[in-house]
Design a protein around this motif. Structure first.
Motif, PDB file in Angstrom:
ATOM      1  N   THR A 195      40.691  47.579  46.904  1.00 24.45           N
ATOM      2  CA  THR A 195      41.311  47.151  45.647  1.00 24.45           C
ATOM      3  C   THR A 195      42.808  47.441  45.641  1.00 24.45           C
ATOM      4  O   THR A 195      43.608  46.598  45.236  1.00 24.45           O
ATOM      5  N   GLN A 196      43.163  48.632  46.100  1.00 21.48           N
ATOM      6  CA  GLN A 196      44.595  48.979  46.128  1.00 21.48           C
ATOM      7  C   GLN A 196      45.364  48.026  47.043  1.00 21.48           C
ATOM      8  O   GLN A 196      46.469  47.586  46.718  1.00 21.48           O
ATOM      9  N   ILE A 197      44.751  47.683  48.169  1.00 18.50           N
ATOM     10  CA  ILE A 197      45.432  46.771  49.098  1.00 18.50           C
ATOM     11  C   ILE A 197      45.560  45.378  48.472  1.00 18.50           C
ATOM     12  O   ILE A 197      46.608  44.739  48.553  1.00 18.50           O
ATOM     13  N   ASN A 216      39.271  42.519  46.264  1.00 18.74           N
ATOM     14  CA  ASN A 216      38.783  43.558  47.177  1.00 18.74           C
ATOM     15  C   ASN A 216      37.907  42.981  48.285  1.00 18.74           C
ATOM     16  O   ASN A 216      37.993  43.369  49.427  1.00 18.74           O
ATOM     17  N   ARG A 217      37.094  41.973  47.930  1.00 18.33           N
ATOM     18  CA  ARG A 217      36.208  41.465  48.982  1.00 18.33           C
ATOM     19  C   ARG A 217      36.945  40.632  50.031  1.00 18.33           C
ATOM     20  O   ARG A 217      36.548  40.581  51.185  1.00 18.33           O
ATOM     21  N   THR A 218      38.069  39.953  49.618  1.00 15.28           N
ATOM     22  CA  THR A 218      38.820  39.194  50.627  1.00 15.28           C
ATOM     23  C   THR A 218      39.557  40.146  51.561  1.00 15.28           C
ATOM     24  O   THR A 218      39.734  39.864  52.741  1.00 15.28           O
ATOM     25  N   TYR A 319      40.798  42.994  36.758  1.00 15.41           N
ATOM     26  CA  TYR A 319      41.632  44.170  37.016  1.00 15.41           C
ATOM     27  C   TYR A 319      40.914  45.092  38.000  1.00 15.41           C
ATOM     28  O   TYR A 319      41.509  45.604  38.942  1.00 15.41           O
ATOM     29  N   THR A 320      39.620  45.267  37.809  1.00 12.90           N
ATOM     30  CA  THR A 320      38.876  46.170  38.687  1.00 12.90           C
ATOM     31  C   THR A 320      38.784  45.615  40.105  1.00 12.90           C
ATOM     32  O   THR A 320      38.520  46.353  41.040  1.00 12.90           O
ATOM     33  N   LYS A 321      39.030  44.305  40.250  1.00 12.85           N
ATOM     34  CA  LYS A 321      39.025  43.724  41.585  1.00 12.85           C
ATOM     35  C   LYS A 321      40.433  43.628  42.157  1.00 12.85           C
ATOM     36  O   LYS A 321      40.607  43.129  43.262  1.00 12.85           O
ATOM     37  N   GLY A 322      41.426  44.037  41.366  1.00 14.85           N
ATOM     38  CA  GLY A 322      42.803  43.975  41.838  1.00 14.85           C
ATOM     39  C   GLY A 322      43.480  42.648  41.584  1.00 14.85           C
ATOM     40  O   GLY A 322      44.537  42.362  42.115  1.00 14.85           O
TER      41      GLY A 322
END
Ligand SMILES: [Zn+2]
Length: 485
Positions: A195-197, A216-218, A319-322
């Motif tokens: 997520t941070q990335i 996050n998943r990508t 938001y939780t997924k970035g």
């Protein structure tokens, strides 16, 4: 007039798939044109496209049971294509012969058949072609792709960091993107989460190969893509069932392209992901439901606020997924209080000028009832005539009877016209205030009742509110109310 039922199923094998709604619309049009009566409870939708549950086809079984019943409620089953009725010829023959014994026909509206023997022959051919096509296509495609993958071929879209230079050409490195890929691998090794990335990439304005934002998943997909160490991977993802295939089905071959990531960095990242995944306990979706799920939106990005049961809070799920930059964190308790307060304020204001008035299709069921009454009256007309012909009723009696029945039919027909042309503007302000007040009161009593479960509360809220937008910065909630008439 025949009685019919509709069977609607979506098949993933078909490139020319129609949505369930589109199938239903076409089937109803056909029924209307061909004098086939279809009542609402005779429309069977098969939910779920694939997986074990679909094998049992509960809607299909229900329909077959209905067709077999002694009352003979249906004469014909309408489907968009024969391949929707049965999934292979064997199944088709079993069910069609069973139905034939019960005098029920199966009609495919897009595959008209000639009558008689030729018709049954053509029908068999349609079914056989569908089956052949779907088996053969998947075998051929998989075989060709597998051979290509093993030869180090390059199909499909290129991973971020590479440029496709032409068919069967070896892709080349995009230096600008390759620098970002190396940075992503380093960040992960140095402790950043997916997520941070993703958030970092989005803040830099980097776009994914499809031009979208990173999630996050990508990011995880990028970190696990062996293309970056010079390999080609095939048969990794099962699109049909939306899941990753087991490792023994995945084919990985040496490619001809330049790697972006060194084997050392790659191995380090894989080891870290594997421990990370083992520590991560997936949430059970059924435990995450809340009656406010899907009803409250983030004011920054428009996504829904998702509920975290273990933490008793809501936040913008993007938001939780970035993918969204503004946290919309709110405790469950506070959100519930605000929602109830918002509805109560609206109720007290008695100001409903902004309420969205929706005409539901409820009219159509009323119209159905009236149509059935007309059908019955028409039968009474015929019986009255028979009574006269048989000498039971005198001519005067028959005339009197006939006029009475015809008047009733006329009045029902007027009602149908009125129902089908009722205008939204017909509603007066007093009526709006009265209906909205009743409706809000009814929903509030369910929502505030501690004995109601989340499904009851959720439905009660959805009967009056379209959506709620939460603006955290201004600590405001805006409600979109509606009234269905
Ligand atoms: Zn958001």
């Amino acid at each position: 007039m025949k009685n019919g039922c509709l069977y609607i199923r979506v098949s993933t094998d078909d490139q020319l798939e129609l949505s369930p709604d589109a199938q239903e619309r076409l089937l109803l049009e056909y029924a209307h044109k061909n004098d086939i009566l279809v009542s609402k409870e005779h429309i069977f939708h098969e939910n779920g496209i694939s997986g074990r549950k679909a094998d049992k086809r509960p809607a299909f079984q229900q329909m077959i049971a209905l067709a077999k019943s002694n009352e003979h409620p249906i004469d014909v089953i309408l489907v968009w294509k024969f391949s929707r009725f049965a999934r292979n010829q064997e199944e088709s023959i079993v069910y069609k012969s069973l139905l034939k014994r019960n005098n029920v026909d199966v009609v495919s509206i897009s595959e008209p058949l000639p009558d008689g023997m030729i018709g049954s022959l053509v029908e068999r051919i349609f079914e056989w072609m569908d089956e052949y096509y779907s088996i053969n296509l998947s075998v051929e495609v998989t075989r060709g792709m597998t051979e290509n993958a093993l030869r180090g071929g390059y199909q499909g879209s290129m991973p971020f960091g590479y440029i496709h230079t032409g068919h069967k050409e070896v892709p080349v490195i995009d230096e600008e993107q390759a620098r970002i890929v190396r940075e992503v691998f380093d960040m992960f090794l140095n402790g950043s989460t997916f997520t941070q990335i993703a958030r970092w990439l989005n803040n830099q304005g980097v776009k994914s190969t499809r031009g979208g934002k990173f999630e996050n998943r990508t990011v995880r997909y990028m970190l696990q893509n062996p293309f970056y160490v010079g390999k080609v991977r095939w048969n990794y993802y099962d699109r049909k069932n939306s899941k990753y295939k087991s490792t023994d089905e995945v084919i990985i071959a040496d490619g001809k392209h330049e790697p972006i990531i060194s084997q050392d960095v790659w191995d380090g990242v894989q080891a870290k992901i594997n421990t990370h995944i083992r520590e991560y306990k997936p949430r059970d979706v059924s435990t995450c439901k809340h009656w406010l799920s899907g009803m409250v939106q983030c004011s920054s990005c428009g996504a829904s606020l998702g509920y975290c049961k273990s933490g008793h809070y809501f936040n913008c799920y993007k938001y939780t997924k970035g993918l969204c930059e503004h946290s919309h964190f709110i405790t469950e308790k506070s959100l519930v209080e605000n929602v109830i307060a918002g509805i109560e304020t609206k109720l007290d204001s008695r100001d409903f000028y902004d309420v969205h008035i929706v005409r539901t299709s409820d009219n159509s069921s009323q119209i159905d009832i009236l149509r059935k009454k007309i059908d019955k009256l028409n039968i009474r007309l015929i019986k009255a005539k028979d009574a006269y012909m048989d000498g039971i009723d005198s001519l005067e009696e028959y005339k009197e009877n006939k006029t009475k029945i015809q008047k009733e039919i006329e009045s029902l027909q007027n009602d149908i016209v009125e129902l089908s042309s009722a205008k939204i503007e017909d509603i007066s302000n007093e009526e709006l205030v009265r209906k909205m007040t009743d409706s809000i009161n009814a929903s509030l009593s369910v929502i505030k009742d501690e004995n109601s479960d989340y499904v009851e509360k959720g439905n009660a809220l959805r009967r009056i509110v379209e959506k709620i937008v939460y603006d955290k910065e201004n600590n405001s909630f805006s409600f979109m109310f509606y009234l269905s008439i």
